[in-house]
Design a protein around this motif. Structure first.
Motif, PDB file in Angstrom:
ATOM      1  N   TYR A  35       0.815  -1.951  -0.183  1.00 54.49           N
ATOM      2  CA  TYR A  35       0.078   0.479  -0.035  1.00 54.49           C
ATOM      3  C   TYR A  35       0.614   0.933   0.318  1.00 54.49           C
ATOM      4  CZ  TYR A  35       0.403   0.060   5.159  1.00 54.49           C
ATOM      5  OH  TYR A  35       1.467   0.892   6.212  1.00 54.49           O
ATOM      6  N   GLN A  93      -3.482   2.673   0.684  1.00 53.48           N
ATOM      7  CA  GLN A  93      -4.118   1.807   0.285  1.00 53.48           C
ATOM      8  C   GLN A  93      -3.115   1.674  -1.007  1.00 53.48           C
ATOM      9  OE1 GLN A  93      -6.936   0.018  -0.465  1.00 53.48           O
ATOM     10  NE2 GLN A  93      -7.795  -0.109   1.638  1.00 53.48           N
ATOM     11  N   PRO A  94      -2.672   0.687  -2.128  1.00 55.76           N
ATOM     12  CA  PRO A  94      -2.449   0.628  -3.028  1.00 55.76           C
ATOM     13  C   PRO A  94      -2.939   2.168  -3.984  1.00 55.76           C
ATOM     14  CG  PRO A  94      -3.194  -1.490  -3.533  1.00 55.76           C
ATOM     15  CD  PRO A  94      -3.906  -0.337  -2.400  1.00 55.76           C
ATOM     16  N   GLY A 101       4.036   1.398  -3.512  1.00 55.44           N
ATOM     17  CA  GLY A 101       2.702   1.134  -3.136  1.00 55.44           C
ATOM     18  C   GLY A 101       1.787   1.875  -4.806  1.00 55.44           C
TER      19      GLY A 101
END
Length: 126
Positions: A50, A56-57, A117
């Motif tokens: 991430y 989050q990615p 990420g």
């Protein structure tokens, strides 16, 4: 006689040049797009890490004509080029790739650009 040969050769060159202008670079049958579509249907658009800022990615949107990405690694012979398969459409759903905690953080000493990420996604055509 020689004049006719020169004229015929000139017409052949003009005909070939005209044919080259009509030709398109790349895949004339669209098989590359079909393969990319099938690949994208079976695999996620992100990797296992991430982005530290978002948890989050992060999808990095590139032009729809981009087809390749390059990754770098701190090692011998680890710099590779990969095709960009995923392309989002206008009906993309809400943000987020998966529930929180599904991805690994960037290591303290990253050894590859995929560990940050950021993942490339081609933008829509229109």
């Amino acid at each position: 006689m020689i004049r006719r040969i020169i004229l015929a050769a000139g017409l052949a060159v003009v005909a070939l040049a005209g044919a080259q202008q009509d030709a398109t670079a790349g895949d004339p049958y669209g098989m590359t797009q079909v393969w990319a579509h099938n690949f994208a249907m079976d695999r996620p658009w992100h990797g296992g890490y991430y982005n530290q800022n978002y948890g989050q990615p992060l999808a990095v949107v590139v032009p729809p004509t981009a087809h390749m990405r390059q990754t770098y690694s701190w090692g011998v012979g680890q710099n590779l080029m990969y095709p960009i398969h995923h392309q989002y459409g206008r009906s993309a759903n809400s943000p987020g790739a998966a529930p929180a905690g599904s991805f690994r953080p960037t290591p303290p000493w990253p050894s590859h650009t995929d560990q940050f990420g950021y993942y490339y996604i081609r933008g829509p055509w229109r």
